[in-house]
Design an enzyme around this catalytic site. Structure first.
Site, PDB file in Angstrom:
ATOM      1  N   GLY B  12       8.473  44.856  57.224  1.00 53.85           N
ATOM      2  CA  GLY B  12       8.105  45.183  55.846  1.00 53.85           C
ATOM      3  C   GLY B  12       9.318  45.506  54.999  1.00 53.85           C
ATOM      4  O   GLY B  12       9.248  46.333  54.101  1.00 53.85           O
ATOM      5  N   GLY B  13      10.453  44.864  55.288  1.00 52.48           N
ATOM      6  CA  GLY B  13      11.596  44.967  54.377  1.00 52.48           C
ATOM      7  C   GLY B  13      11.405  43.941  53.273  1.00 52.48           C
ATOM      8  O   GLY B  13      10.306  43.397  53.093  1.00 52.48           O
ATOM      9  N   LEU B  14      12.466  43.647  52.559  1.00 51.40           N
ATOM     10  CA  LEU B  14      12.342  42.685  51.471  1.00 51.40           C
ATOM     11  C   LEU B  14      11.821  41.344  51.968  1.00 51.40           C
ATOM     12  O   LEU B  14      10.919  40.752  51.362  1.00 51.40           O
ATOM     13  CB  LEU B  14      13.710  42.471  50.813  1.00 51.40           C
ATOM     14  CG  LEU B  14      14.031  43.418  49.669  1.00 51.40           C
ATOM     15  CD1 LEU B  14      15.445  43.159  49.188  1.00 51.40           C
ATOM     16  CD2 LEU B  14      13.041  43.222  48.529  1.00 51.40           C
ATOM     17  N   HIS B 238      32.350  46.441  57.574  1.00 49.15           N
ATOM     18  CA  HIS B 238      32.728  47.006  56.283  1.00 49.15           C
ATOM     19  C   HIS B 238      33.911  47.936  56.512  1.00 49.15           C
ATOM     20  O   HIS B 238      33.842  48.821  57.358  1.00 49.15           O
ATOM     21  CB  HIS B 238      31.563  47.763  55.663  1.00 49.15           C
ATOM     22  CG  HIS B 238      31.744  47.955  54.194  1.00 49.15           C
ATOM     23  ND1 HIS B 238      32.640  48.854  53.702  1.00 49.15           N
ATOM     24  CD2 HIS B 238      31.181  47.349  53.133  1.00 49.15           C
ATOM     25  CE1 HIS B 238      32.611  48.791  52.374  1.00 49.15           C
ATOM     26  NE2 HIS B 238      31.723  47.883  52.007  1.00 49.15           N
ATOM     27  N   ARG B 299      37.179  42.494  52.125  1.00 53.32           N
ATOM     28  CA  ARG B 299      36.640  43.297  53.221  1.00 53.32           C
ATOM     29  C   ARG B 299      37.241  42.981  54.580  1.00 53.32           C
ATOM     30  O   ARG B 299      37.699  43.856  55.304  1.00 53.32           O
ATOM     31  CB  ARG B 299      35.134  43.055  53.345  1.00 53.32           C
ATOM     32  CG  ARG B 299      34.331  43.834  52.376  1.00 53.32           C
ATOM     33  CD  ARG B 299      32.857  43.611  52.619  1.00 53.32           C
ATOM     34  NE  ARG B 299      32.122  44.142  51.472  1.00 53.32           N
ATOM     35  CZ  ARG B 299      30.817  44.114  51.328  1.00 53.32           C
ATOM     36  NH1 ARG B 299      30.063  43.569  52.268  1.00 53.32           N
ATOM     37  NH2 ARG B 299      30.251  44.619  50.275  1.00 53.32           N
ATOM     38  N   SER B 420      22.944  39.421  50.125  1.00 59.12           N
ATOM     39  CA  SER B 420      21.953  39.484  51.192  1.00 59.12           C
ATOM     40  C   SER B 420      20.609  40.002  50.700  1.00 59.12           C
ATOM     41  O   SER B 420      19.569  39.623  51.243  1.00 59.12           O
ATOM     42  CB  SER B 420      22.457  40.323  52.363  1.00 59.12           C
ATOM     43  OG  SER B 420      22.925  41.537  51.919  1.00 59.12           O
ATOM     44  N   LEU B 421      20.595  40.829  49.682  1.00 58.74           N
ATOM     45  CA  LEU B 421      19.300  41.170  49.097  1.00 58.74           C
ATOM     46  C   LEU B 421      18.674  39.904  48.543  1.00 58.74           C
ATOM     47  O   LEU B 421      17.471  39.680  48.629  1.00 58.74           O
ATOM     48  CB  LEU B 421      19.471  42.202  47.975  1.00 58.74           C
ATOM     49  CG  LEU B 421      19.857  43.612  48.414  1.00 58.74           C
ATOM     50  CD1 LEU B 421      20.110  44.496  47.208  1.00 58.74           C
ATOM     51  CD2 LEU B 421      18.779  44.220  49.286  1.00 58.74           C
TER      52      LEU B 421
HETATM   53  C1  LIG Z   1      24.434  50.415  53.833  1.00 56.93           C
HETATM   54  C2  LIG Z   1      24.066  49.024  53.423  1.00 56.93           C
HETATM   55  C3  LIG Z   1      24.239  48.612  52.114  1.00 56.93           C
HETATM   56  C4  LIG Z   1      23.877  47.346  51.714  1.00 56.93           C
HETATM   57  N1  LIG Z   1      24.078  46.992  50.421  1.00 56.93           N
HETATM   58  C5  LIG Z   1      23.739  45.749  50.019  1.00 56.93           C
HETATM   59  C6  LIG Z   1      23.933  45.372  48.678  1.00 56.93           C
HETATM   60  O1  LIG Z   1      24.403  46.136  47.839  1.00 56.93           O
HETATM   61  N2  LIG Z   1      23.579  44.128  48.296  1.00 56.93           N
HETATM   62  C7  LIG Z   1      23.026  43.249  49.188  1.00 56.93           C
HETATM   63  O2  LIG Z   1      22.706  42.156  48.777  1.00 56.93           O
HETATM   64  N3  LIG Z   1      22.814  43.595  50.464  1.00 56.93           N
HETATM   65  C8  LIG Z   1      23.164  44.816  50.916  1.00 56.93           C
HETATM   66  N4  LIG Z   1      22.966  45.161  52.232  1.00 56.93           N
HETATM   67  C9  LIG Z   1      22.261  44.244  53.142  1.00 56.93           C
HETATM   68  C10 LIG Z   1      20.735  44.251  52.918  1.00 56.93           C
HETATM   69  O3  LIG Z   1      20.309  45.562  52.674  1.00 56.93           O
HETATM   70  C11 LIG Z   1      19.927  43.752  54.100  1.00 56.93           C
HETATM   71  O4  LIG Z   1      20.482  42.600  54.574  1.00 56.93           O
HETATM   72  C12 LIG Z   1      18.482  43.446  53.750  1.00 56.93           C
HETATM   73  O5  LIG Z   1      17.904  44.559  53.155  1.00 56.93           O
HETATM   74  C13 LIG Z   1      17.661  43.061  54.941  1.00 56.93           C
HETATM   75  O6  LIG Z   1      16.294  43.012  54.617  1.00 56.93           O
HETATM   76  P1  LIG Z   1      15.203  42.558  55.677  1.00 56.93           P
HETATM   77  O7  LIG Z   1      13.917  42.403  54.955  1.00 56.93           O
HETATM   78  O8  LIG Z   1      15.674  41.371  56.394  1.00 56.93           O
HETATM   79  O9  LIG Z   1      15.089  43.646  56.738  1.00 56.93           O
HETATM   80  P2  LIG Z   1      14.783  45.260  56.709  1.00 56.93           P
HETATM   81  O10 LIG Z   1      14.719  45.796  55.360  1.00 56.93           O
HETATM   82  O11 LIG Z   1      15.717  45.868  57.672  1.00 56.93           O
HETATM   83  O12 LIG Z   1      13.326  45.374  57.287  1.00 56.93           O
HETATM   84  C14 LIG Z   1      13.042  45.222  58.649  1.00 56.93           C
HETATM   85  C15 LIG Z   1      11.569  45.446  58.852  1.00 56.93           C
HETATM   86  O13 LIG Z   1      11.210  44.992  60.128  1.00 56.93           O
HETATM   87  C16 LIG Z   1      10.395  45.923  60.765  1.00 56.93           C
HETATM   88  N5  LIG Z   1      10.564  45.754  62.200  1.00 56.93           N
HETATM   89  C17 LIG Z   1      11.710  45.659  62.893  1.00 56.93           C
HETATM   90  N6  LIG Z   1      11.445  45.501  64.195  1.00 56.93           N
HETATM   91  C18 LIG Z   1      10.104  45.499  64.317  1.00 56.93           C
HETATM   92  C19 LIG Z   1       9.212  45.368  65.432  1.00 56.93           C
HETATM   93  N7  LIG Z   1       9.642  45.207  66.661  1.00 56.93           N
HETATM   94  N8  LIG Z   1       7.902  45.432  65.181  1.00 56.93           N
HETATM   95  C20 LIG Z   1       7.409  45.615  63.922  1.00 56.93           C
HETATM   96  N9  LIG Z   1       8.215  45.724  62.864  1.00 56.93           N
HETATM   97  C21 LIG Z   1       9.542  45.666  63.050  1.00 56.93           C
HETATM   98  C22 LIG Z   1      10.810  47.244  60.236  1.00 56.93           C
HETATM   99  O14 LIG Z   1       9.742  48.144  60.309  1.00 56.93           O
HETATM  100  C23 LIG Z   1      11.159  46.905  58.798  1.00 56.93           C
HETATM  101  O15 LIG Z   1      10.014  47.029  58.001  1.00 56.93           O
HETATM  102  C24 LIG Z   1      23.340  46.437  52.655  1.00 56.93           C
HETATM  103  C25 LIG Z   1      23.169  46.831  53.960  1.00 56.93           C
HETATM  104  C26 LIG Z   1      23.577  48.090  54.362  1.00 56.93           C
HETATM  105  C27 LIG Z   1      23.492  48.466  55.807  1.00 56.93           C
END
Ligand SMILES: Cc1cc2nc3c(=O)[nH]c(=O)nc-3n(C[C@H](O)[C@H](O)[C@H](O)COP(=O)(O)OP(=O)(O)OC[C@H]3O[C@@H](n4cnc5c(N)ncnc54)[C@H](O)[C@@H]3O)c2cc1C
Ligand code: HEM
Ligand code: HEM
Ligand code: SF4
Ligand code: F3S
Ligand code: FES
Lengths: 210, 629, 250
Positions: B12-14, B238, B299, B420-421
């Site tokens: 439930g991330g982005l 980083h 970086r 990455s967002l």
């Molecule tokens: C400190 C930091 C700063 C950042 N700043 C930036 C920025 O400024 N700009 C940018 O573009 N990017 C940035 N990034 C990168 C970016 O935040 C991430 O790459 C992006 O948010 C990933 O989103 P996602 O939806 O893939 O995963 P996530 O948001 O990590 O979501 C993962 C989801 O999967 C679920 N999940 C995981 N494993 C399981 C399982 N086994 N069973 C059920 N559910 C599970 C979790 O519950 C969660 O809901 C940053 C990253 C970090 C660490």
């Protein structure tokens, strides 16, 4: 659906709030002014003030619809509100939380005070023409007993805290004050009002016995 | 009547929220799984911003430039059609976020403001104060909640995905998952599954800027059931993360951008407090080594320099893995205004004030460019993605899709800041749309999949639980993770070396053995966090092996993957046209012939098998090496 | 040896009675409550030397943005990850939030917050998450500044924990949910459905159940101006009431 019309919850809350201010709060202020006339002596008080009041037409209707009923409604719904909420007296030591609690405690205290107070003045007056005829003398004799004086003082202060804090919360509930600054300014006003009304009330009490 | 078709979204991330939304909007039922309330997903951590070309700053920024920056920044390793589409769709995507209610920062005339981010020349980064990721996540979260209230999405929060359920034709027909409270293992049927389980920074232990749940375990489970990993050797470090025992926290580049200086004491034995060390006893190594850029080198360059100072020259502060990032020479009022968010985090978590005392920092595992391999279909007419194709974001397992940080899609060998967002959101949207197309083409009824596939998967998972709860081993899972983190960050970190990588592989095998001999210290079968963690730990160790094996296999320097033995640098003071530079260009092209290819890791009997795939270079042929001078 | 002392209120599951246990870990500079709990979980032995089950709690981002790690620390609800041990009186008392059902130890079930967000329709009604080739209307920087303050609410539950009107036995949706209405109503297109949201908070459990105790605003880790939102909504519902009573009917 228009919740505010089809669901009474909101209107009742607002009515409660309004009643607290308008007839009830208004009466209290008037009442304290009335009492403050005691300073000008028994004759003035009994004849000019009480006498004038008692001479009003439709007095009973006024007493019922402007004083008794609003008060009972406000108090009754207030008791219902009291049932919601938690007692967390010790946990959150901030001023407005203390006042929130005091609002509730004072509500009950006022109710008890009024039973005693109105019973001993207005109600008793119905059976006892002497009391009604010389309210000044009656009050004088009661208030010169220190425990009762203290009780009155407490009743007075709690009523005023309740009124003034109620005024402060009302301003937020109705949306008069929104920002933190506005709420603070209004709070200062409410404190000033409290001081003023306390002085007026105390002044009235002293007027009977000095 | 046929049963309505259903998609399971894990995460439930982005990425996950976007795909759930698009599947629901296509009229299919969604079951959305997450380890916790989706609002707490790691995406909330991103602060900086999200890239999209709006060109509202009079800089003649163009989408093409965004494409070029992304591809070059990734050292040409990304397949180009998806990148092209992502950059083209970015403005529309951001506007959709805006419609969802995201509070983007505004200019005086009320349009979205843009800021400059690392690795690019133009202002192209949209942001919402200092909490962009949080705001974006909440925006989609709200829309998902609306779909939920309409009955189209059902959330399973506090459920952990354990494995895929594959039918007789190895098509994905559902998952097994564990209720994290009751520890009940259940199977769920679905016509398609989308994995959006985020990053894998926790394989580097507490030396990562990621949330504690970014373990990569879910992706690794799919990998062990046959899905491929791609490019996992590319991990962005980083350079400036503040140290902590529990995790390292990101100190954004802005600190260096505004004039922060990085230094160490010249004498490694110097134990004075930093403010007591005089100017001449300090070593400002970035300024010395890169005179023209100084502290604002990119970086990866900064990370490597810090690594060199600490590991090769032994100059780490107090003999530990840390260097100073110094702001104390700057005007306090100025930095307070410009760097408020960073100062706040540092004060809050370190307790000292960077205005008066240098910060202690070290490079830290930040972003996995690699991840589950996903397909795409190119539109021959546009050169971008063919939208609506069911191949986009499909893994090699039919019916299984992947999006967000857990796929490998868009960043090649190195990710551009604030991209990455964008990729998480865009890929989520595309994956949702592809899955919907896939569903439309399905013939069979889900109920015809025999129950036995689900039952046998459940019992396999229950068996793993039982073996862990009943094992009276000797190993502590949390200590093991620390060992894993130390191993990964010292041997498979910023700078790599084949001997060390080989050693690391051995050590990882050993760690895997040890992780089979765990003592959970608790027997409770209610919210047993140790059990959950241990299961994730085992996957992290296996994932570590994938990363290490991929890194070992790639003998070159590209983007974030740096092996000094195979380094190829631009000769100093030479520019295109100079013979020396052109010779370098030829060498670089030869290197591309050998190594410009996608690493594929598939699960073999004893460890990962590495193969390669060509990269689609149809948008921007690699003629120009990355050059940040 | 210098140590850090903890007293932790534990509960094995939602139905069993709570009990207290004390732990002590070696002092280390810079511990926050989560990192200290991590030390305890690695070696869960009480001060009396009894080996017990590791303490269960929730955490995630470790940067005070996810809202997972709320707990009551020395009497105040806070984010455990950003609470530095060095600033606390010892023994440090940790308790789960009391306004939500306990799951285990310091873990509680806050799903109600999200149910209430549905109740007040805290979302913008968009046609769909596809590109419509235009953005939302412009927003002035001033309006943005105010809205941004509210948009950072991470549903951590701290404000609800201290609100005397909020609890498992009460229907009040709590300050954060009200603030969400304020935020959604301020969005240019979100305002199209303002009336629905206002009506939602004019029902039981809505705005008028707030007793203006103002504890909420004191504990919010994100400094969200909750009481301002409550005042602004007060104004809105007053007007809405007048519109309902005296305006033209829908
Ligand atoms: C400190 C930091 C700063 C950042 N700043 C930036 C920025 O400024 N700009 C940018 O573009 N990017 C940035 N990034 C990168 C970016 O935040 C991430 O790459 C992006 O948010 C990933 O989103 P996602 O939806 O893939 O995963 P996530 O948001 O990590 O979501 C993962 C989801 O999967 C679920 N999940 C995981 N494993 C399981 C399982 N086994 N069973 C059920 N559910 C599970 C979790 O519950 C969660 O809901 C940053 C990253 C970090 C660490
Ligand atoms: C401070 C000192 C007070 C004095 C000296 C005082 C005096 C009196 C007197 C003399 C009467 C009888 C009036 C009459 O019958 O016409 C009366 C009635 C009454 N008082 Fe007070 N009072 C005091 C405080 C209060 C307070 C604090 C309240 C609470 C809110 C209160 C509420 C009432 C009410 C409701 C009546 C009945 C009025 C009616 O129905 O006519 N009084 N009081
Ligand atoms: C002299 C008599 C009284 C006066 C002048 C008075 C006045 C007020 C006022 C002005 C308010 C503020 C309303 C708002 O915040 O919108 C209020 C609130 C309240 N009153 Fe009274 N009141 C009186 C008696 C009582 C009594 C007898 C009770 C009940 C036992 C009571 C219970 C309450 C309660 C519980 C509130 C808080 C309502 C809330 O927070 O929503 N009051 N009162
Ligand atoms: S308003 Fe503040 S305290 Fe309340 S839930 Fe939101 S962030 Fe937490
Ligand atoms: S503490 Fe509760 S009573 Fe109102 S002002 Fe805050 S919501
Ligand atoms: S762990 Fe996210 S707020 Fe503390």
């Amino acid at each position: 659906m228009q919740t505010s019309i089809h669901n009474t919850h909101f209107l009742l809350r607002r009515l409660h709030s309004l009643l607290g201010l308008l007839p009830v709060g208004g009466f209290l202020i008037f009442h304290l002014w009335e009492n403050s006339q005691s300073r000008f002596g028994p004759a003035h008080y009994n004849e000019q003030v009480v006498g004038w009041l008692q001479g009003l037409n439709y007095l009973t209707l006024l007493e019922i619809f402007v004083i008794a009923l609003p008060l009972l409604l406000h108090a009754g719904y207030g008791l219902l509100i009291l049932r919601s909420g938690h007692n967390e007296w010790r946990r959150n030591p901030w001023l407005h939380h203390r006042l929130y609690l005091l609002q509730r405690i004072s509500g009950i205290a006022i109710l008890l005070f009024l039973l005693f107070h109105v019973g001993w003045t207005r109600i008793w007056g119905i059976w006892e023409p002497a009391v009604k005829a010389d309210l000044f003398g009656h009050m004088q004799s009661i208030l010169s007993q220190p425990p009762i004086f203290l009780l009155y003082l407490l009743g007075l202060l709690l009523s005023l805290i309740h009124l003034c804090n109620g005024l402060w919360t009302m301003a937020i509930s109705w949306g008069l004050t929104t920002s933190v600054q506005a709420q603070r300014r209004w709070f200062l006003f409410c404190i000033a009002l409290f001081v003023l009304l306390s002085a007026m009330g105390l002044h009235g009490m002293l007027g009977f016995i000095l | 009547m046929k049963r309505p078709r259903k998609v399971i979204v894990i995460g439930g991330g982005l990425g996950g929220l976007w795909s759930a939304l698009r599947v629901a909007e296509a009229g299919f039922q969604v079951d959305l799984f997450s380890l916790f309330e989706v609002k707490r997903s790691h995406s909330a951590c991103a602060q900086g911003g999200i890239n999209a070309c709006f060109d509202t700053k009079g800089e003649r920024d163009s989408i093409w430039q965004h494409i070029v920056d992304t591809l070059k920044g990734g050292a040409y390793l990304a397949n180009q059609p998806p990148v092209k589409s992502m950059c083209e769709e970015a403005p529309g995507l951001i506007q959709t976020f805006e419609r969802m209610g995201v509070t983007f920062s505004r200019t005086a005339e009320g349009v979205m403001d843009l800021r400059l981010f690392g690795g690019v020349k133009n202002r192209r980064t949209v942001f919402a104060g200092a909490s962009t990721g949080q705001q974006l996540l909440y925006g989609v979260d709200q829309e998902v909640r609306r779909q939920e209230s309409l009955g189209r999405i059902q959330k399973y929060e506090w459920w952990e995905f354990l494995s895929l359920v594959l039918d007789g034709r190895d098509t994905c027909k559902g998952v097994t998952a564990m209720n994290l409270r009751t520890l009940e293992v259940k199977s769920f049927r679905a016509d398609a599954v989308i994995l959006a389980t985020g990053g894998m920074g926790q394989t580097y232990g507490h030396r990562s800027t990621n949330s504690t749940n970014s373990t990569g375990a879910a992706a690794c489970r799919a990998y062990r059931q046959g899905a491929w990993f791609a490019n996992t050797e590319f991990f962005q470090f980083h350079p400036t993360a503040m140290l902590g025992d529990d995790k390292t926290r990101l100190m954004s580049e802005a600190a260096r951008g505004e004039g922060g200086r990085i230094w160490v004491p010249q004498d490694p034995e110097d134990r004075r407090r930093p403010n007591d060390i005089p100017e001449q006893a300090r070593f400002y190594f970035l300024e010395e080594w890169f005179p023209s850029y100084g502290n604002t080198v990119p970086r990866d360059v900064a990370s490597r320099a810090i690594w060199r100072v600490v590991h090769e020259m032994g100059l780490g502060v107090d003999g530990e893995d840390k260097v100073y990032l110094d702001l104390t020479h700057l005007n306090p009022g100025f930095i307070e205004q410009r760097l408020h968010a960073i100062l706040d985090i540092y004060r809050k978590f370190h307790g000292s004030d960077p205005v008066h005392e240098p910060m202690e920092i070290y490079p830290s595992a930040h972003y996995a460019m690699g991840g589950l391999w996903v397909d795409f279909e190119k539109d021959e007419q546009t050169g971008g993605l063919k939208f609506g194709s069911q191949r986009n974001h499909a893994t090699n397992i039919p019916g299984l899709y992947a999006c967000g940080e857990c796929d490998y899609g868009y960043h090649g060998a190195n990710r551009l800041g604030a991209n990455s967002l964008l990729s998480a959101s865009f890929s989520g949207r595309v994956a949702g749309e592809s899955a919907a197309t896939y569903l439309l083409g399905l013939q069979d009824d889900l109920l015809s999949v025999p129950e036995q596939y689900y039952e046998s998967e459940i019992s396999r998972q229950q068996e793993i639980n039982r073996s862990l709860t009943e094992s009276h081993g000797t190993e502590n899972p949390y200590s093991l993770q620390r060992a894993l983190g130390n191993l990964m960050s010292s041997q498979v970190g910023v700078v790599r070396d084949n001997d060390k990588l080989r050693q690391a592989l051995e050590s990882l095998k050993e760690l895997e053995q040890r992780s089979m001999n765990i003592n959970l210290q608790e027997t409770s079968n209610w919210s047993n966090q140790g059990l959950v963690f241990s299961r994730q730990l085992q996957e992290m160790i296996r994932l570590g092996q994938v990363i290490t094996a991929s890194a070992l296999a790639r003998d070159e320097c590209r983007g974030a993957h740096y092996k000094p033995a195979f380094d190829l640098t631009i000769p100093e003071n030479t520019y295109p046209g100079d013979p020396a530079y052109e010779a370098y260009r030829q060498a670089w092209k030869r290197q591309n012939e050998d190594w410009l290819k996608t690493t594929i890791a598939s699960a073999g009997k004893d460890g990962p098998t590495i193969t390669y795939q060509p990269v689609d270079l149809s948008v921007l042929p690699p003629e120009e090496p990355r050059d940040y001078r | 040896m210098k140590t850090i002392q903890f007293q932790i209120r534990r509960q094995d599951d939602p139905y069993s009675p709570p009990y207290w246990e004390s732990f002590s870990i070696p002092f280390r500079k810079g511990h926050n409550v989560v990192s200290a709990l991590m030390v305890i979980r690695e070696n869960p032995v009480t001060r009396e030397g009894r080996r017990v089950d590791p303490v269960a709690w929730e955490f995630n981002c470790m940067e005070e943005v996810c809202g997972a790690c709320s707990m009551v620390i020395n009497g105040l609800p806070r984010q455990a990850c950003s609470t530095l041990v060095d600033n606390l009186d010892q023994p440090i008392r940790l308790e789960p939030l009391s306004k939500f059902p306990v799951i285990r130890d310091l873990m509680v079930d806050r799903s109600r917050i999200f149910t209430d967000l549905k109740r007040v329709r805290a979302w913008i009604e968009i046609d769909g998450a596809w590109n419509i080739h235009r953005g939302a209307p412009r927003v002035s920087p001033e309006a943005w500044k105010e809205n941004y303050l509210y948009s950072r609410c991470m549903s951590c539950g701290c404000c609800m924990e201290v609100c005397p009107q909020y609890g498992e036995d009460q229907t009040f949706v709590g300050p954060a949910t009200l603030a969400a209405v304020r935020l959604m109503n301020a969005h240019p297109t979100g305002s199209y459905h303002k009336t629905q949201r206002l009506h939602a908070i004019m029902a039981e459990g809505g705005l008028s159940d707030c007793g203006n105790a103002q504890n909420c605003v004191r504990v919010c880790p994100k400094q969200i101006p909750l009481t301002t939102a409550i005042g602004e909504l007060g104004r809105e519902v007053t007007l809405q009431m007048l519109r309902d009573l005296f305006g033209k009917s829908e």
